[in-house]
Enzyme design. Structure first.
Site, PDB file in Angstrom:
ATOM      1  N   ASP A  74      17.997 -11.332 -46.523  1.00 13.44           N
ATOM      2  CA  ASP A  74      18.729 -12.071 -47.553  1.00 13.44           C
ATOM      3  C   ASP A  74      18.961 -13.517 -47.112  1.00 13.44           C
ATOM      4  OD1 ASP A  74      19.908 -12.369 -50.022  1.00 13.44           O
ATOM      5  OD2 ASP A  74      21.855 -11.598 -49.421  1.00 13.44           O
ATOM      6  N   GLY A  92      31.915  -7.318 -50.847  1.00 10.91           N
ATOM      7  CA  GLY A  92      33.326  -7.479 -50.534  1.00 10.91           C
ATOM      8  C   GLY A  92      33.771  -8.930 -50.579  1.00 10.91           C
ATOM      9  N   LYS A 134      35.803 -10.397 -43.151  1.00  7.33           N
ATOM     10  CA  LYS A 134      34.988  -9.856 -44.238  1.00  7.33           C
ATOM     11  C   LYS A 134      35.437  -8.435 -44.532  1.00  7.33           C
ATOM     12  CE  LYS A 134      30.187  -9.101 -45.644  1.00  7.33           C
ATOM     13  NZ  LYS A 134      28.768  -9.272 -45.249  1.00  7.33           N
ATOM     14  N   GLY A 153      35.245 -16.518 -50.154  1.00 10.24           N
ATOM     15  CA  GLY A 153      34.128 -16.180 -51.026  1.00 10.24           C
ATOM     16  C   GLY A 153      34.119 -14.707 -51.370  1.00 10.24           C
ATOM     17  N   VAL A 199      35.643 -12.352 -48.381  1.00 13.27           N
ATOM     18  CA  VAL A 199      35.822 -12.984 -47.079  1.00 13.27           C
ATOM     19  C   VAL A 199      37.043 -13.886 -47.135  1.00 13.27           C
ATOM     20  CG1 VAL A 199      34.786 -14.412 -45.278  1.00 13.27           C
ATOM     21  CG2 VAL A 199      33.336 -12.936 -46.679  1.00 13.27           C
TER      22      VAL A 199
END
Length: 572
Positions: free
Chosen positions: A395, A287, A303, A282, A289
């Site tokens: 988040d 950044g 990550k 993703g 992953v």
């Protein structure tokens, strides 16, 4: 289950728990399935997982763990537990994973471990264990990963068929995975036909032998001592890594990694096949992953934060995750820092994120959606009310809830997290989070634990609807579901898809009510996450719902009166 409760209380009694992680374990309460760090079977009849890793525990391992007869996973990794490994653990016939690494255990490996025929992964590295490694362990056909590194084992490493095996850091152990080759057969002296020649050479050979032994011991002994000291120093260093702020080398502040591992860039480069695009899991604002496989066979998610502006986020994630330890929170394994690269290494979650799973066909069944709702709620309860200092995630969304091999919810991505000081109820900051999940008060910079509650409410509505993108976002989604509830049309949320036959109407209505309460616009009226969890479990939801409805009616009447008064004044 009563026997499991007794066993767990014995485990608690043998350990010293400075963070009170097991404070809620109550011997008079016979359902341990709600206890932190304990997982039960689907029928809630047996304890199947006990995960007490990274909790700063000390004390010893209770032999009564062996009474958890259905235990499949036992993890005590990264603590300060001392004493011997109880041989009784060999009776855990269902045990699949045993991780006692990074403790201070001593003594030997019990030979009873040879009875663990279901064992797939055995990690005993970074302890003070000694003696020989029982050869009977090599007869366990299910073993795919063994790690005996950095102990004081001696003798010859048994031959394992495991794909991943490591035993480095044992100076007196030789064989596969140790880095030390075993000595071969010594060459015998030639037999002379003349007894006289043999007799005459006896004194000479004896003298040579003595001189040789003195010379060898004079060299080997100091080398062995130095090697032992080097191994000890290396073990300590592995547990005491810290990283300097990679973005500002002139700042003296450091972020402690404790016992987390520091990976080299070459290790991660090799693990991800050169950060191959085919391994990309993703991409986010901070950044990318990647999926990776370490040399020992461990599957990881790497990550990468390459933007120099990501340094603050990098430090936040390190600090947050190193402090927070809960079975529904993503565990940080380690990190990598170079002058140009920043990377965090996590366990790989084979079932992806909730967002991806909700978009797939067939859709998630109702039981799995409930499990996700409960697991993510427990993680947020821990962050808000049990972690010290308390943490606001910042988040919460479907894309940041990962699913492990058992579809347990694992809350991830602490990049926007904030510490919440005990003396304040909220913090003021720039607008943060993801569109659609952001609480209205966040737009003015007011961040509190209640903003996480709002985001969780949106997640809950997505779980109820069974999809993440249904043409609505944020408050529009809330208003739509609220209207369906008022008009008694919640059945429209449930299709005739065969995978949704497990829906229970009462549970559906309860989850909708909890979601609407969690997304209340006056944020002061939103429940705390602990109250959200209680309501999901059926405690107090109706009382709170009716109280909220009365407040809504009063607010509506007040607005009508205000409008009428305004109209009268304007007419005058």
């Amino acid at each position: 289950m009563i026997e499991d409760v007794k066993a767990l209380m014995s485990v608690k009694g043998s350990l010293i728990d400075p963070q009170n992680e097991t404070a809620a374990w109550d011997g008079s309460y016979t359902d341990p399935c709600t206890w932190h760090h304990v997982t039960c079977s689907a029928d809630k009849m047996k304890v199947t997982r006990l995960e007490l890793g990274r909790l700063r525990l000390s004390g010893t391992i209770s032999p009564d763990i062996s009474k958890l007869h259905s235990l499949q996973i036992l993890s005590l990794v990264d603590n300060n537990i001392t004493g011997a490994i109880p041989p009784e653990l060999g009776s855990l016939s269902s045990l699949n994973t045993l991780d006692l690494s990074n403790n201070q255990l001593s003594g030997g490996i019990p030979s009873t471990f040879g009875q663990l025929k279901s064992l797939n992964s055995l990690r005993l590295n970074n302890n003070s264990l000694s003696g020989s490694i029982p050869a009977i362990l090599s007869s366990i056909e299910a073993l795919s990963s063994v790690n005996f590194s950095f102990n004081n084992f001696s003798g010859q490493m048994p031959h394992f068929s495991a794909a991943s095996q490591s035993a480095e850091g044992n100076p007196y152990l030789c064989g596969t995975g140790t880095g030390n080759s075993c000595p071969g057969q010594g060459q015998s002296l030639p037999t002379n036909a003349s007894q006289g020649v043999r007799s005459q050479s006896t004194h000479v050979n004896g003298t040579i032998l003595i001189v040789s032994l003195v010379a060898v011991f004079g060299i080997v002994l100091p080398v062995a001592v130095c090697l032992s000291l080097w191994i000890w120093w290396r073990r300590k260093c592995r547990q005491l890594y810290s990283i300097r702020d990679a973005g500002q080398h002139d700042i003296e502040s450091e972020v402690s990694l404790g016992q987390l591992k520091r990976y080299t860039f070459s290790e991660l480069f090799q693990a991800t096949d050169g950060f191959n695009i085919n391994n990309l899991l993703g991409t986010g604002g901070s950044g990318q992953v990647y999926k990776g496989c370490l040399q020992d066979g461990t599957m990881v998610a790497v990550k990468c934060l390459k933007d120099r502006n990501a340094v603050p986020q990098f430090k936040v994630e390190l600090e947050m995750i190193s402090l927070a330890a809960h079975k529904n929170l993503l565990r940080l394994m380690g990190c990598c820092t170079t002058s140009t690269e920043l990377a965090l290494v996590y366990p790989y979650m084979p079932n992806g994120s909730v967002a991806s799973r909700l978009r797939e066909k067939p859709p998630l069944d109702w039981a799995t959606r409930k499990k996700i709702a409960f697991g993510s709620a427990r993680a947020l309860v821990y962050l808000h009310e049990q972690c010290d200092p308390k943490i606001i995630h910042g988040d919460v969304k479907a894309a940041n809830i990962l699913l492990d091999e058992a579809d347990e919810a694992i809350v991830a991505d602490f990049g926007l997290a904030k510490f919440l000081d005990h003396s304040v109820s909220h913090v003021t900051t720039a607008v943060r989070g993801t569109i659609g999940y952001i609480a209205p008060e966040s737009l003015s910079g007011q961040i509190s634990a209640k903003t996480d509650v709002y985001s969780y409410g949106i997640l809950l509505l997505e779980l109820v609807a069974g999809q993440t993108e249904i043409g609505f976002r944020g408050q529009k989604l809330v208003d739509w579901v609220k209207k369906l509830h008022e008009e008694k049309r919640l059945y429209e949320l449930v299709s005739e898809d065969e995978c949704k036959k497990g829906f229970v109407v009462e549970e559906l209505e309860r989850m909708v009510k909890v979601a609407l309460l969690s997304t209340s616009l006056p944020y002061a009226e939103r429940p705390k996450m602990s109250e959200v969890l209680q309501m999901l479990e059926g405690e107090g939801v109706e009382e709170r719902w009716y109280a909220w409805q009365r407040n809504e009616e009063n607010r509506s009447l007040a607005m009508e009166q205000k409008y009428l008064v305004g109209s009268v004044h304007s007419n005058l």
